[in-house]
Design a protein around this motif. Structure first.
Motif, PDB file in Angstrom:
ATOM      1  N   PHE A   1       0.844  -1.192   0.000  1.00 29.11           N
ATOM      2  CA  PHE A   1       0.000   0.000   0.000  1.00 29.11           C
ATOM      3  C   PHE A   1       0.877   1.238   0.000  1.00 29.11           C
ATOM      4  CE2 PHE A   1       0.769  -0.912   4.455  1.00 29.11           C
ATOM      5  CZ  PHE A   1       0.948   0.337   5.034  1.00 29.11           C
ATOM      6  N   ASP A   2       0.259   2.383  -0.308  1.00 34.44           N
ATOM      7  CA  ASP A   2       0.982   3.646  -0.264  1.00 34.44           C
ATOM      8  C   ASP A   2       0.231   4.645   0.601  1.00 34.44           C
ATOM      9  OD1 ASP A   2      -1.140   4.203  -1.911  1.00 34.44           O
ATOM     10  OD2 ASP A   2       0.064   4.628  -3.676  1.00 34.44           O
ATOM     11  N   ASP A   3       0.892   5.754   0.929  1.00 32.40           N
ATOM     12  CA  ASP A   3       0.340   6.733   1.860  1.00 32.40           C
ATOM     13  C   ASP A   3       0.816   8.117   1.434  1.00 32.40           C
ATOM     14  OD1 ASP A   3      -0.816   7.135   4.848  1.00 32.40           O
ATOM     15  OD2 ASP A   3       0.943   8.402   4.598  1.00 32.40           O
ATOM     16  N   LEU A   4      -0.103   8.995   1.066  1.00 31.67           N
ATOM     17  CA  LEU A   4       0.214  10.349   0.628  1.00 31.67           C
ATOM     18  C   LEU A   4      -0.319  11.346   1.645  1.00 31.67           C
ATOM     19  CD1 LEU A   4       1.190  12.423  -1.505  1.00 31.67           C
ATOM     20  CD2 LEU A   4      -1.088  12.237  -2.551  1.00 31.67           C
ATOM     21  N   ARG A   5       0.537  12.291   2.039  1.00 33.93           N
ATOM     22  CA  ARG A   5       0.128  13.320   3.002  1.00 33.93           C
ATOM     23  C   ARG A   5       0.586  14.682   2.494  1.00 33.93           C
ATOM     24  NH1 ARG A   5       1.683  10.341   8.798  1.00 33.93           N
ATOM     25  NH2 ARG A   5       1.080   8.228   8.111  1.00 33.93           N
ATOM     26  N   LEU A   6      -0.333  15.650   2.528  1.00 26.43           N
ATOM     27  CA  LEU A   6      -0.052  17.010   2.084  1.00 26.43           C
ATOM     28  C   LEU A   6      -0.280  17.964   3.263  1.00 26.43           C
ATOM     29  CD1 LEU A   6      -1.916  16.907  -1.341  1.00 26.43           C
ATOM     30  CD2 LEU A   6       0.533  16.541  -0.941  1.00 26.43           C
ATOM     31  N   TYR A   7       0.642  18.911   3.431  1.00 30.45           N
ATOM     32  CA  TYR A   7       0.563  19.829   4.560  1.00 30.45           C
ATOM     33  C   TYR A   7       0.680  21.274   4.074  1.00 30.45           C
ATOM     34  CZ  TYR A   7       2.116  15.624   7.094  1.00 30.45           C
ATOM     35  OH  TYR A   7       2.253  14.358   7.597  1.00 30.45           O
ATOM     36  N   VAL A   8      -0.089  22.144   4.715  1.00 25.53           N
ATOM     37  CA  VAL A   8       0.081  23.588   4.582  1.00 25.53           C
ATOM     38  C   VAL A   8       0.292  24.124   5.990  1.00 25.53           C
ATOM     39  CG1 VAL A   8      -0.922  25.780   3.860  1.00 25.53           C
ATOM     40  CG2 VAL A   8      -1.400  23.715   2.539  1.00 25.53           C
ATOM     41  N   THR A   9       1.416  24.772   6.245  1.00 26.05           N
ATOM     42  CA  THR A   9       1.726  25.262   7.578  1.00 26.05           C
ATOM     43  C   THR A   9       1.944  26.777   7.542  1.00 26.05           C
ATOM     44  OG1 THR A   9       4.111  24.883   7.283  1.00 26.05           O
ATOM     45  CG2 THR A   9       2.807  23.074   8.208  1.00 26.05           C
ATOM     46  N   TYR A  10       1.725  27.381   8.693  1.00 24.20           N
ATOM     47  CA  TYR A  10       2.004  28.812   8.801  1.00 24.20           C
ATOM     48  C   TYR A  10       2.565  29.093  10.193  1.00 24.20           C
ATOM     49  CZ  TYR A  10       1.689  33.850   8.410  1.00 24.20           C
ATOM     50  OH  TYR A  10       2.003  35.178   8.359  1.00 24.20           O
ATOM     51  N   LYS A  11       3.733  29.689  10.237  1.00 26.17           N
ATOM     52  CA  LYS A  11       4.404  30.019  11.494  1.00 26.17           C
ATOM     53  C   LYS A  11       4.226  31.499  11.778  1.00 26.17           C
ATOM     54  CE  LYS A  11       8.928  29.750  13.750  1.00 26.17           C
ATOM     55  NZ  LYS A  11      10.353  29.377  13.578  1.00 26.17           N
ATOM     56  N   PHE A  12       3.718  31.797  12.975  1.00 28.96           N
ATOM     57  CA  PHE A  12       3.496  33.190  13.337  1.00 28.96           C
ATOM     58  C   PHE A  12       3.796  33.396  14.811  1.00 28.96           C
ATOM     59  CE2 PHE A  12      -0.446  30.883  13.797  1.00 28.96           C
ATOM     60  CZ  PHE A  12      -0.940  31.306  15.011  1.00 28.96           C
ATOM     61  N   VAL A  13       3.946  34.633  15.216  1.00 24.31           N
ATOM     62  CA  VAL A  13       4.260  34.995  16.592  1.00 24.31           C
ATOM     63  C   VAL A  13       3.118  35.806  17.173  1.00 24.31           C
ATOM     64  CG1 VAL A  13       5.866  36.224  18.103  1.00 24.31           C
ATOM     65  CG2 VAL A  13       6.733  34.993  16.104  1.00 24.31           C
ATOM     66  N   LEU A  14       2.646  35.433  18.358  1.00 27.38           N
ATOM     67  CA  LEU A  14       1.602  36.181  19.054  1.00 27.38           C
ATOM     68  C   LEU A  14       2.244  37.140  20.043  1.00 27.38           C
ATOM     69  CD1 LEU A  14      -1.001  33.333  19.773  1.00 27.38           C
ATOM     70  CD2 LEU A  14      -1.123  35.110  18.038  1.00 27.38           C
ATOM     71  N   GLY A  15       2.224  38.422  19.725  1.00 26.95           N
ATOM     72  CA  GLY A  15       2.788  39.406  20.629  1.00 26.95           C
ATOM     73  C   GLY A  15       4.294  39.388  20.622  1.00 26.95           C
TER      74      GLY A  15
END
Length: 209
Positions: free
Chosen positions: A194-208
């Protein structure tokens, strides 16, 4: 009753950088687990060479575990970094019972789908990673990761897993945004692949601040 302690110490060596990690976890009437890892690295010209050996022991306690959990796992990462490339050979050997880490992952081999954990399992793996920023494509990184998981005949099935990963982190007006695609192929001896595909969208931010 549960309890744990951990320690991390960097030894004062100049030629070989050495960091020692040690932790112990205790779950009453289930099992105790102790884990030790040493990170060793040195610079040979333009190449950074590293070795990370580790050893884990796990002991059953009482009858609440539902069976024996007495086992161990040892192994190492041996690799070299040069010109944006990172090449690593990984080996792991597990004892008579399955390794459990319900609070986190400290197994020697951790891939997208599988990890080194089964009783009497031996794993050989190779990972090749590259940072394309070294050739002017900032923010782009990729790797290929192959692992062969073998157990004695009759215990379970041998299998191999191959991973591919590519990550891009934006800069400028889109700084903090990242995209990642991961793909795994699992080839099971005398079983259904079997196979396994994973897609990610990330966003890094700072609070204060």
């Amino acid at each position: 009753m549960r309890g744990s302690f951990s320690a991390k110490y960097q030894l004062p060596f100049e030629t070989v950088k050495t960091v020692v990690n040690l932790w112990h976890y205790r779950m009453e009437d289930v099992f105790n687990q102790t884990y030790a890892k040493v990170n060793l690295s040195t610079q040979l010209g333009a190449t950074n060479v590293y070795l990370t050996p580790s050893y884990l022991t796990q002991q059953s306690m009482g009858e609440e575990s539902g069976g024996s959990l007495d086992t161990y796992q040892y192994g190492f990462h041996l690799g070299a970094k040069f010109a944006g490339a990172d090449l690593t050979y990984i080996y792991a050997k597990t004892g008579d019972d399955t390794v459990l880490t319900p609070w986190g992952d400290e197994k020697v081999v951790i891939q997208q789908v599988n990890q080194s954990a089964r009783a009497n399992e031996e794993v050989n793996a190779l990972k090749v990673a590259y940072d394309f920023g070294k050739i002017g494509v900032n923010g782009l990184e990729a790797y290929a990761f192959y692992g062969q998981y073998d157990v004695p005949e009759g215990n379970a099935k041998d299998f191999a897993e191959t991973n591919f990963s590519i990550t891009y982190k934006f800069d400028g007006a889109l700084s903090g945004l990242g995209l990642r695609a991961r793909y795994a192929l699992v080839d099971i001896d005398q079983g259904e692949d079997f196979d396994d595909l994973r897609l990610y969208v990330t966003y890094k931010f700072v609070l204060g601040k």
